[in-house]
Design an enzyme around this catalytic site. Structure first.
Site, PDB file in Angstrom:
ATOM      1  CG  ASP A 119      -1.673   0.994   1.381  1.00  0.00           C
ATOM      2  OD1 ASP A 119      -1.740   2.287   0.559  1.00  0.00           O
ATOM      3  OD2 ASP A 119      -2.435   1.354   2.398  1.00  0.00           O
ATOM      4  CE  LYS A 168      -1.643   7.108  -3.679  1.00  0.00           C
ATOM      5  NZ  LYS A 168      -2.008   6.020  -2.765  1.00  0.00           N
ATOM      6  CD  GLU A 196      -5.121   3.726  -2.436  1.00  0.00           C
ATOM      7  OE1 GLU A 196      -6.027   4.460  -2.411  1.00  0.00           O
ATOM      8  OE2 GLU A 196      -3.751   4.037  -2.962  1.00  0.00           O
ATOM      9  CG  ASP A 219      -9.301   5.203   2.192  1.00  0.00           C
ATOM     10  OD1 ASP A 219      -8.618   6.024   3.155  1.00  0.00           O
ATOM     11  OD2 ASP A 219      -8.576   5.219   1.012  1.00  0.00           O
TER      12      ASP A 219
END
Lengths: 624, 177
Positions: A25, A87, A186, A208
């Site tokens: 992850d 990211k 994800e 999330d």
């Protein structure tokens, strides 16, 4: 008697030995690596027993980069050489990076490749290189704790990552020496961690809430196919905001007092720990730093403070459901991801909205890595009998630029991948010998509103009349959602291909925005499309008429006629610069009418010349 | 996988418009299980490339058979009639009149007293027309009356577009409320 076999050290004789595979992850704030051991998926810790690796890298001149908590400690004293949240820059252009510049304290360097480079003490580095350093640290941790070289890894990416962002992630993995078995969405990974893939069908919501971002994904599961129906969220809303509102409130409780920077930081740390303890306790007694005042904070106080933030996430859920075209009753499972979903108010609000208790049994910080590990174990070939098969879909439509800056979609979003599709195009002008193939991704109809992925040229088309050449463009998307494009002129077989490897990508929020706009702007798009179509039509007529006048004008037109026609052409040219599709359409009609006599004269003249020298006999035969 | 097989043969189904969609999905899943690149992720590059090609073919075949209009067009193509973009068959006047009226009702429905109910009614009517036309198509195909089957396809393209427009109008209404 059987001979004894002696194996070379390090080589196993057992062909059924398990292959080492991990799930990674690679997060904005934190990263994790997990694997399946003895049938159980678990995250791997470093030598200190810590599982979570902060996605932070610190660069210095002579030493190798520091990754994780040690790097995070350097953030205050050496911010320019301590890279966080890389990211957010993956697969994005230098100009995107500049827009983010206010949020990111880094110095960007023009590279000429379109990719933003960060200036650090260790040189100018791309986001791909920096992500690779995080992946190297995870790779090293895995090899150390598993005692061997990895067969491969499954790396998770947000569901809405486009081709450029996926490609950048894959490149980073390759740079880190990892064999990528698969890029996995994800939310899909989270659903897999809970074994939801084993159900026959259903709709799953994945909520999330991380430290700094919020994502909601609606997935449809149909006999083994996981399809992302909609994604949404807020790229600037997370658990850190909970800490801030609580810290502000604590300051107010302290009354009139001047707080210096270090006390403010202390308050923020205190707020975070109070937030965390309130998940289990109803009331916390504390001493306020700075004033020394005694204070009791109840869970009810905290809930009151963060209620508006939680309500914001619920509104995003509502929007995502609408985009997905499903009702709350259709949602069978709700999966919680991200540390901030531990907050009791978040759990109860989500449960209330979806009318069912969310899945919270698996540690929400680790659930994505665990799902990725389960998939990696299967892909490495350790479970040949496994039933699990994740079929993915394309997150955003792929298309080509056509005349007038329009996008012709070749593969629509939510098409099952891998997929190959070919479409034929033709030339626009007489004698055209080259064609620019411009590949785009997005839902809108105009090139300017979609994301440019690649451009390449097909050269050497034999000169033919406009519309006579046939060019077949083939798109191939693999199981990771990565694209290959090739173009071929069919009469000659001339070919040109490109692996789409763009140097930048869209931001998460841009993609969310583009998706939303594709719905709300459908009307605008139709109008814009019709304007462009009329403009193309007008240009085509003008260009044809001009070349006809150049060719035959002196022979077939009087001077006055030629002058009049050119004046009419100019009128239409001016109209095409305007914004009214209707006016252009009328102009085209008008010009076609006033130039009709010229067209008939040319027709007569060409028939006459075609017939010259042909015997009547031949003509008759052709006809009959 | 033999990509020379027609899509029906690929899934081991009869070449016919009437299709057991449940069975199609099951066969699709079985074939995916065998050919999907994930099943070959630990093998060599050549196997993986072949797997991508095979699955792309499979996805194309599944999409074609699953979608009624694509399935009908594909059946006609197997008979040698290509009804792609170039389909310029003349349609009977009454049909075109009916389509125009339906489109007018669509505009009126969206701006009328109870737009939701009016659109609902229109959707039911359009879907009824669609179902009837599909059985016409099927009958023509079985009787090998390919001309008439081709006209059915052309009509279905119209009806299909109408249904999509009704759905788009419903979406816009949802946005407003």
């Amino acid at each position: 008697m059987a001979l004894l076999q002696i194996a070379e050290p390090g080589l196993s004789l057992d062909p059924h030995q398990r292959k080492l595979a991990v799930g990674i992850d690679l997060g904005t704030t934190n990263s994790l690596v997990a694997t399946v051991r003895n049938g159980v998926a678990e995250t791997l810790s470093d030598s200190d027993g810590v599982h979570i690796l902060p996605s932070v890298v610190h660069y210095s001149e002579a030493k190798p980069p520091l990754v994780g908590q040690q790097a995070a400690f350097k953030a205050n004293q050496d911010p320019y050489n301590t890279v966080q949240s890389i990211k957010r820059l993956m697969g994005r252009s230098a100009s995107d990076a500049l827009q983010l510049g206010e949020q990111l304290p880094y110095e960007f360097v023009e590279s000429g490749t379109g990719m933003p480079y960060l200036r650090t003490a260790a040189g100018d580095l791309s986001p791909v290189q920096i992500s690779a350093d995080i992946l190297k640290a995870l790779n090293a941790r895995a090899e150390q704790s598993l005692g061997g070289e990895l067969e491969g890894a499954v790396i998770t990416v947000p569901a809405y990552f486009d081709d450029a962002q996926r490609q950048a992630t894959k490149d980073a993995a390759q740079l880190a020496g990892l064999n990528v078995l698969r890029l996995l969405n994800e939310p899909t990974a989270a659903a897999v961690a809970y074994g939801l893939d084993q159900q026959d069908k259903g709709v799953v919501a994945v909520y999330d809430l991380g430290g700094g971002t919020f994502d909601i994904s609606i997935l449809r599961l149909t006999r083994g196919v996981f399809e992302v129906l909609a994604t949404g969220g807020d790229s600037a809303l997370g658990g850190d905001d909970f800490d801030h509102v609580l810290a502000n409130w604590l300051m107010q409780q302290g009354g009139e007092h001047q707080y210096d920077a270090s006390t403010t930081r202390e308050l923020l740390g205190l707020a975070r720990s109070v937030k965390e303890r309130l998940t289990a306790e109803e009331q916390i007694n504390l001493t306020l730093p700075g004033t020394g005042k005694q204070l009791a904070v109840t869970r009810a106080d905290f809930n009151e403070l963060v209620k508006p933030l939680v309500a914001k996430t619920i509104r995003a859920c509502k929007r995502a459901l609408k985009d997905a075209g499903v009702t709350t009753e259709e949602i069978q499972d709700v999966v919680m991801v991200g540390g901030s979903t531990r907050v009791p108010l978040v759990q109860s609000s989500v449960g209330e909205f979806f009318q069912r208790a969310p899945h919270i049994d698996i540690d929400p910080d680790r659930v994505v890595a665990i799902g990725a590990a389960l998939q990696a174990d299967i892909l490495a070939g350790n479970k040949p009998d496994s039933e699990l098969l994740l079929l993915d879909v394309l997150p955003l439509s792929l298309g080509l630029e056509t005349m007038g800056g329009l996008v012709e979609k070749v593969i629509h979003r939510n098409t099952a991948i891998p997929v190959a599709r070919a479409q034929e195009f033709t030339t626009y002008q007489d004698g055209q010998t080259a064609m620019l193939v411009h590949v785009l991704q997005g839902e809108r109809e105009l090139v300017d509103h979609c994301r440019s992925l690649a451009r390449f040229e097909l050269r050497g088309i034999p000169p033919m009349a406009a519309g006579a050449a046939k060019i077949r463009v083939t798109f191939q998307v693999d199981a990771d959602g990565l694209l290959n494009v090739s173009a071929k002129e069919l009469s000659t077989g001339i070919e040109s291909a490109v692996q789409v490897k763009p140097s930048y990508g869209l931001s998460d929020s841009e993609i969310t925005r583009m998706l939303q706009e594709s719905y709300s702007n459908a009307q605008d798009d139709r109008e814009a499309r019709s304007l462009r179509e009329q403009q193309v039509e007008a240009d085509r007529l003008i260009s044809a008429l001009r070349s006809a006048i150049a060719e035959d004008g002196s022979r077939l037109l009087s001077e006055q006629e030629a002058k009049d026609l050119l004046a009419e052409i100019e009128v239409l040219e001016n109209l095409t610069k305007g914004e009214s599709a209707g006016a252009i359409e009328a102009g085209v009609e008008h010009l076609a009418q006033v130039s009709d006599f010229f067209a008939s004269r040319r027709m007569d003249s060409s028939i006459q010349s075609a017939l010259q020298g042909q015997s009547v006999d031949y003509f008759e035969k052709e006809k009959g | 996988m033999d990509i020379a097989q027609n899509f029906f043969e690929l899934f081991g189904l009869d070449t016919s418009f009437d299709l057991d969609l449940q069975l199609l999905s099951e066969r699709y899943r079985e074939l995916q299980r065998e050919h999907h690149p994930d099943r070959h992720a630990h093998k060599g590059e050549r196997e993986q490339r072949l797997a991508v090609q095979a699955t792309a073919h499979l996805n194309e075949a599944f999409e074609t058979l699953k979608t009624p209009l694509l399935r009908a067009q594909y059946l006609l193509k197997l008979e040698g009639v290509d009804t792609g973009e170039e389909n310029r068959r003349q349609l009977p006047g009454p049909f075109l009149m009916q389509q125009m009226e339906l489109r007018e009702s669509l505009v009126e429905a969206a701006s009328g007293q109870d737009p939701f109910e009016a659109l609902d009614k229109l959707a039911v009517e359009a879907k009824g027309l669609e179902a009837a036309e599909y059985s016409q198509f099927n009958a023509a195909l079985v009787a090998q009356e390919l001309d008439s089957a081709e006209i059915s396809i052309r009509k279905l393209q119209f009806i299909n577009k109408l249904i999509r427009e009704i759905e788009a109008a419903e979406d816009r209404l949802d946005e407003e409320y």
